[in-house]
Design an enzyme around this catalytic site. Structure first.
Site, PDB file in Angstrom:
ATOM      1  N   SER A  11       0.791  -1.236   0.000  1.00  0.00           N
ATOM      2  CA  SER A  11       0.000   0.000   0.000  1.00  0.00           C
ATOM      3  C   SER A  11       0.821   1.282   0.000  1.00  0.00           C
ATOM      4  O   SER A  11       0.241   2.370  -0.048  1.00  0.00           O
ATOM      5  CB  SER A  11      -0.951   0.010   1.203  1.00  0.00           C
ATOM      6  OG  SER A  11      -1.994  -0.911   0.997  1.00  0.00           O
ATOM      7  N   LYS A  43       0.066   3.872  -2.619  1.00  0.00           N
ATOM      8  CA  LYS A  43      -0.962   4.907  -2.496  1.00  0.00           C
ATOM      9  C   LYS A  43      -0.395   6.303  -2.336  1.00  0.00           C
ATOM     10  O   LYS A  43      -1.116   7.289  -2.507  1.00  0.00           O
ATOM     11  CB  LYS A  43      -1.902   4.541  -1.343  1.00  0.00           C
ATOM     12  CG  LYS A  43      -2.733   3.301  -1.661  1.00  0.00           C
ATOM     13  CD  LYS A  43      -3.359   2.664  -0.442  1.00  0.00           C
ATOM     14  CE  LYS A  43      -4.092   1.374  -0.865  1.00  0.00           C
ATOM     15  NZ  LYS A  43      -4.490   0.533   0.264  1.00  0.00           N
ATOM     16  N   SER A  85      -6.027   2.997   4.421  1.00  0.00           N
ATOM     17  CA  SER A  85      -5.447   2.224   3.318  1.00  0.00           C
ATOM     18  C   SER A  85      -6.527   1.500   2.514  1.00  0.00           C
ATOM     19  O   SER A  85      -6.375   0.338   2.127  1.00  0.00           O
ATOM     20  CB  SER A  85      -4.428   1.213   3.855  1.00  0.00           C
ATOM     21  OG  SER A  85      -3.503   0.867   2.869  1.00  0.00           O
ATOM     22  N   LYS A 100       3.221   6.671   4.719  1.00  0.00           N
ATOM     23  CA  LYS A 100       2.315   5.543   4.481  1.00  0.00           C
ATOM     24  C   LYS A 100       2.949   4.202   4.815  1.00  0.00           C
ATOM     25  O   LYS A 100       4.130   3.978   4.538  1.00  0.00           O
ATOM     26  CB  LYS A 100       1.892   5.562   3.006  1.00  0.00           C
ATOM     27  CG  LYS A 100       0.811   4.582   2.644  1.00  0.00           C
ATOM     28  CD  LYS A 100      -0.532   5.020   3.184  1.00  0.00           C
ATOM     29  CE  LYS A 100      -1.618   3.990   2.932  1.00  0.00           C
ATOM     30  NZ  LYS A 100      -1.461   2.782   3.767  1.00  0.00           N
TER      31      LYS A 100
END
EC number: 3.4.16.4
Length: 410
Positions: free
Chosen positions: A57, A60, A112, A223
């Site tokens: 993730s 992202k 997420s 993140k």
């Protein structure tokens, strides 16, 4: 007596201040890692930072950056069937539901949410595939040459990969966006949902922001990510004393993710400092201007900062390469050379030298020069011409006399 002297010397040495020693590079358990200074882009630590890895993730970060650059936070996004059935981590968006792009970004970056990623991709580009193309183009523009994404969320795909270094580049650029910074620094957030049973409360997965165990002083966001294939991943950022660092760890296990990120950030803050080397407002040298009203001052085309390790600045060499000749007129900002920065024999930056001011042409000086170089040849030309005319006149007179005497003889 000698023993007393020796004891005094030992006591003196004992209380001498010791030189400050920087920390040793950390031992990182993650498979690959990198530490980058956000202001200068200098890599402070690397562990196979260019090895291609699954990003999970952390994908992202690029998804959010592209969205923020191509759309407005107030855009209303209608959730399609693909987003509603995205799979993986989600906030269970319903087909036909409408949320703002800002709300979807909070869901994407805090919880997420893969479904939010698909919804954003389709809103920006019309399809996940087209959005992936846009994202890959943007990554290459940022210098992330070893990145190729096939989706906006990071679900496993053999053609979906990046590197720790590329993620640091992407994260560095994303953190320049004030809306992105605000979102990734948020610990919890509530979004409106039409369905009262739908998930509204979002909580940031980045423990560096809030955990009593793994919280980090000065953490500013970014993140986390996880899949079985990618392992535990993080792009982490923190700021202290005006410096911001970006740490990336890929394919870690369990709590090692947090201790790795903390070790990298501690190492960067303890062992390095940023210093301004070039100032666009500071004159480095000046040059004479041929036929100009005075000299022209040269300054670097921009500001330049560099991240030095302890004692490294002494190895910096600054070399100026101004233009060999400058003719008036000169316009402010005109490129008139280069300044080259080298560290320990290796070039770290090459920047243009530009004129700091206009220099007008000195027509009087120009006229004097023209006169100096043109009048003597002109006078010589007149003298030669006069000589030629005199010679022709003598020839004509001689010819007339010859004819006159010839006529008398007849």
């Amino acid at each position: 007596m000698q023993i007393r002297i020796i004891l005094l010397v030992l006591l003196y040495l004992l209380f001498l201040p010791l030189p400050a020693l920087g920390q040793q590079p950390p031992q990182i358990s993650g498979e690959t890692a990198v530490l980058m200074d956000a202001q200068t882009g200098v890599v402070l630590y690397g562990k196979e930072e260019n090895k291609k890895m699954y990003p999970a993730s952390t994908t992202k970060v690029l998804t959010a950056l592209v969205a923020l650059e191509r759309a407005r936070l107030t855009d209303m996004v209608t959730i399609g069937s693909d987003a509603a059935h995205a799979g993986g981590s989600a906030i269970w968006l319903a087909e036909g539901e409408r949320l703002t792009l800002e709300e979807l970004l909070y869901a994407l970056l805090l919880n997420s949410a893969n479904d939010a990623g698909v919804a954003i991709a389709q809103h920006i580009a019309g399809s996940v595939e087209k959005f992936a193309e846009i994202s890959n183009d943007r990554a290459r523009e940022l210098g992330a040459k070893n990145t190729h994404f096939t989706n906006p969320h990071g679900m496993p795909d053999e053609n979906h990969y990046t590197t720790a270094y590329d993620l640091a580049l992407i994260g560095r650029k994303a953190m320049e966006n004030k809306d992105f910074r605000k979102i990734v620094a948020t610990v919890n957030h509530e979004i409106p949902r039409a369905d009262p049973e739908a998930q509204r409360y979002l909580f940031n997965h980045n423990k560096l922001l809030w955990s009593s165990v793994y919280g980090y002083q000065g953490a500013t966001g970014l993140k986390t990510g996880y899949t079985v294939e990618a392992g535990q991943c993080i792009v982490a950022s923190a700021e202290r004393d005006g410096r911001e660092l970006i740490a990336v760890v890929l394919h870690a296990e369990g709590s090692n993710l947090w201790t790795d990120a903390i070790a990298l950030l501690n190492y960067g803050f303890a062992n390095f400092e940023n210093q301004q080397i070039l100032d666009s407002k500071k004159i480095l040298t000046s040059l004479p201007v041929q036929y100009g009203k005075g000299k022209v001052n040269l300054a670097p085309a921009g500001d330049y900062f560099y991240t030095f390790s302890v004692g490294e600045k002494d190895k910096l060499d600054i070399k100026l390469e101004p233009a060999a000749e400058v003719n008036a007129p000169v316009a402010k900002g005109q490129v008139l050379g280069n300044v080259i920065l080298s560290l320990d024999g290796k070039t770290i930056e090459r920047m243009e030298l530009i004129a700091a001011q206009d220099v007008e042409k000195d027509w009087f000086a120009w006229g004097k020069s023209v006169a100096y170089w043109s009048i003597p040849p002109f006078l010589i030309l007149l003298w030669v011409r006069r000589k030629i005319r005199l010679r022709r006149a003598r020839r004509k007179r001689a010819l007339r006399r010859k004819r006159y005497y010839s006529d008398l003889m007849e």
